[in-house]
Scaffold this motif. Structure first.
Motif, short mmCIF file in Angstrom:
data_model
loop_
_atom_site.label_atom_id
_atom_site.label_comp_id
_atom_site.label_asym_id
_atom_site.label_seq_id
_atom_site.Cartn_x
_atom_site.Cartn_y
_atom_site.Cartn_z
N LYS A 172 31.02 133.48 93.73
CA LYS A 172 31.28 132.38 92.66
C LYS A 172 32.89 132.28 92.54
CE LYS A 172 27.11 133.08 90.02
NZ LYS A 172 26.64 133.41 88.66
N ASN A 173 33.51 133.29 92.59
CA ASN A 173 35.07 133.08 92.32
C ASN A 173 35.68 132.42 93.50
OD1 ASN A 173 34.80 134.31 89.75
ND2 ASN A 173 35.88 136.13 89.91
N ILE A 174 35.23 132.64 94.68
CA ILE A 174 35.72 132.15 96.03
C ILE A 174 35.65 130.43 95.91
CG2 ILE A 174 35.64 131.58 98.53
CD1 ILE A 174 35.10 134.72 98.71
N ILE A 175 34.44 130.03 95.29
CA ILE A 175 34.22 128.59 95.13
C ILE A 175 35.23 128.24 93.97
CG2 ILE A 175 32.55 127.02 94.20
CD1 ILE A 175 30.48 128.76 95.36
N HIS A 176 35.23 128.89 92.83
CA HIS A 176 36.44 128.49 92.02
C HIS A 176 37.84 128.58 92.56
CE1 HIS A 176 33.16 129.85 89.01
NE2 HIS A 176 33.45 128.67 88.34
N PHE A 177 38.16 129.39 93.20
CA PHE A 177 39.54 129.38 93.66
C PHE A 177 39.83 128.28 94.69
CE2 PHE A 177 40.25 133.27 91.62
CZ PHE A 177 41.60 133.36 91.37
N ASN A 178 38.77 128.00 95.51
CA ASN A 178 38.85 126.62 96.41
C ASN A 178 39.17 125.52 95.72
OD1 ASN A 178 38.83 128.38 98.63
ND2 ASN A 178 36.74 128.36 99.13
N LEU A 179 38.18 125.34 94.53
CA LEU A 179 38.13 124.19 93.66
C LEU A 179 39.61 124.07 92.95
CD1 LEU A 179 36.83 121.67 92.65
CD2 LEU A 179 36.06 123.21 90.79
N TYR A 180 40.22 125.30 92.52
CA TYR A 180 41.37 125.37 92.01
C TYR A 180 42.44 124.81 92.87
CZ TYR A 180 45.71 126.92 90.01
OH TYR A 180 47.06 126.98 89.31
N GLN A 181 42.44 125.15 94.15
CA GLN A 181 43.29 124.73 95.08
C GLN A 181 43.55 123.36 95.31
OE1 GLN A 181 45.81 126.79 96.37
NE2 GLN A 181 44.69 128.58 95.33
N GLN A 182 42.28 122.79 95.22
CA GLN A 182 42.25 121.28 95.50
C GLN A 182 42.86 120.66 94.23
OE1 GLN A 182 38.02 120.07 96.35
NE2 GLN A 182 38.04 121.80 97.80
N ILE A 183 42.55 121.30 93.12
CA ILE A 183 42.98 120.48 91.84
C ILE A 183 44.37 120.66 91.91
CG2 ILE A 183 42.91 120.97 89.28
CD1 ILE A 183 39.76 121.73 89.70
N ARG A 184 45.02 121.89 92.18
CA ARG A 184 46.22 122.23 92.20
C ARG A 184 47.08 121.11 92.77
NH1 ARG A 184 48.54 127.80 93.89
NH2 ARG A 184 48.42 126.95 96.20
N GLU A 185 46.56 120.84 94.07
CA GLU A 185 47.42 119.99 94.89
C GLU A 185 47.30 118.40 94.35
OE1 GLU A 185 45.40 119.83 98.97
OE2 GLU A 185 45.64 122.16 99.04
N ILE A 186 46.20 118.14 93.90
CA ILE A 186 46.20 116.80 93.20
C ILE A 186 47.14 116.89 92.01
CG2 ILE A 186 44.86 115.09 91.97
CD1 ILE A 186 42.46 116.30 93.64
N LEU A 187 47.07 117.73 91.09
CA LEU A 187 48.06 117.79 90.14
C LEU A 187 49.38 117.97 90.46
CD1 LEU A 187 46.08 120.19 87.56
CD2 LEU A 187 46.41 117.82 87.46
N THR A 188 49.87 118.66 91.47
CA THR A 188 51.27 118.73 92.09
C THR A 188 51.76 117.39 92.51
OG1 THR A 188 50.94 120.87 92.83
CG2 THR A 188 52.62 119.75 93.72
N VAL A 189 50.99 116.83 93.26
CA VAL A 189 51.19 115.20 93.83
C VAL A 189 51.49 114.28 92.83
CG1 VAL A 189 50.22 113.44 95.01
CG2 VAL A 189 49.96 115.57 96.09
N GLU A 190 50.59 114.32 91.72
CA GLU A 190 50.53 113.39 90.51
C GLU A 190 51.80 113.90 89.62
OE1 GLU A 190 49.08 110.66 90.45
OE2 GLU A 190 48.13 110.85 92.37
N ASN A 191 52.37 114.98 89.87
CA ASN A 191 53.48 115.57 88.82
C ASN A 191 52.96 115.91 87.52
OD1 ASN A 191 56.15 116.39 88.64
ND2 ASN A 191 56.67 114.44 87.75
N PHE A 192 51.71 116.30 87.25
CA PHE A 192 51.23 117.12 86.29
C PHE A 192 51.79 118.62 85.93
CE2 PHE A 192 48.10 113.82 86.55
CZ PHE A 192 47.81 113.53 85.17
N HIS A 193 52.46 118.82 84.85
CA HIS A 193 52.88 120.08 84.45
C HIS A 193 51.78 120.83 83.62
CE1 HIS A 193 56.97 119.22 85.50
NE2 HIS A 193 56.64 118.02 84.90
N TYR A 194 51.16 122.13 84.26
CA TYR A 194 50.09 122.94 83.87
C TYR A 194 50.44 124.29 84.08
CZ TYR A 194 48.62 123.55 88.31
OH TYR A 194 48.45 123.88 89.73
N ILE A 195 49.63 125.17 83.03
CA ILE A 195 49.81 126.62 83.45
C ILE A 195 48.20 126.92 83.56
CG2 ILE A 195 49.98 128.81 82.51
CD1 ILE A 195 52.07 127.51 80.71
#
Length: 135
Positions: free
Chosen positions: A82-105
């Motif tokens: 389950k966590n592998i799925i979460h981490f893969n999804l997080y990687q995708q979200i992180r890429e989008i947020l980085t491109v869109e210049n969102f600041h998050y933790i």
């Protein structure tokens, strides 16, 4: 009953903290008197993956019921998948947020699993928590 639960919780803490107080692995595991109540507390508190990891570090599991070892192992692999799925999804979200210049933790499970536990299968999580900076 409450006294036994407290004793079992104390043992769980000693196991999760890699035995503490100079205990050997076999000393801690052999001191468990009621495996049924111990197993219930482990499951109730989501600690089966950590207990599974400690079993892998134990040279002798003779005093541990085989069914409990197998159950913790199954839970560990279920959490890991389950966590592998979460981490893969997080990687995708992180890429989008980085491109869109969102600041998050990243918070809680997604942050703790990798950095604190060192194994993404040790901490169950059901979602991805992010804290965003609002301008």
């Amino acid at each position: 009953m409450l006294q036994n639960d407290l004793q079992d919780l104390h043992l769980i803490c000693r196991i999760a903290n890699q035995y503490g107080n100079g205990d050997s692995q076999s000393d801690v595991f052999s001191s468990i008197q009621n495996w049924t109540s111990f197993a219930q507390l482990v499951h109730k508190n989501g600690l089966a993956p950590i207990i599974h990891q400690r079993f892998k570090e134990t040279s002798s599991t003779a005093s541990i019921p085989e069914s409990f070892i197998e159950e913790c192992q199954q839970i560990y692999y279920r959490v890991l998948s389950k966590n592998i799925i979460h981490f893969n999804l997080y990687q995708q979200i992180r890429e989008i947020l980085t491109v869109e210049n969102f600041h998050y933790i990243p918070l809680k499970g997604i942050a703790l699993s990798e950095f604190l536990y060192g194994d993404i299968g040790l901490r169950p999580m059901s979602d991805i928590d992010l804290l965003f900076r609002v301008y």
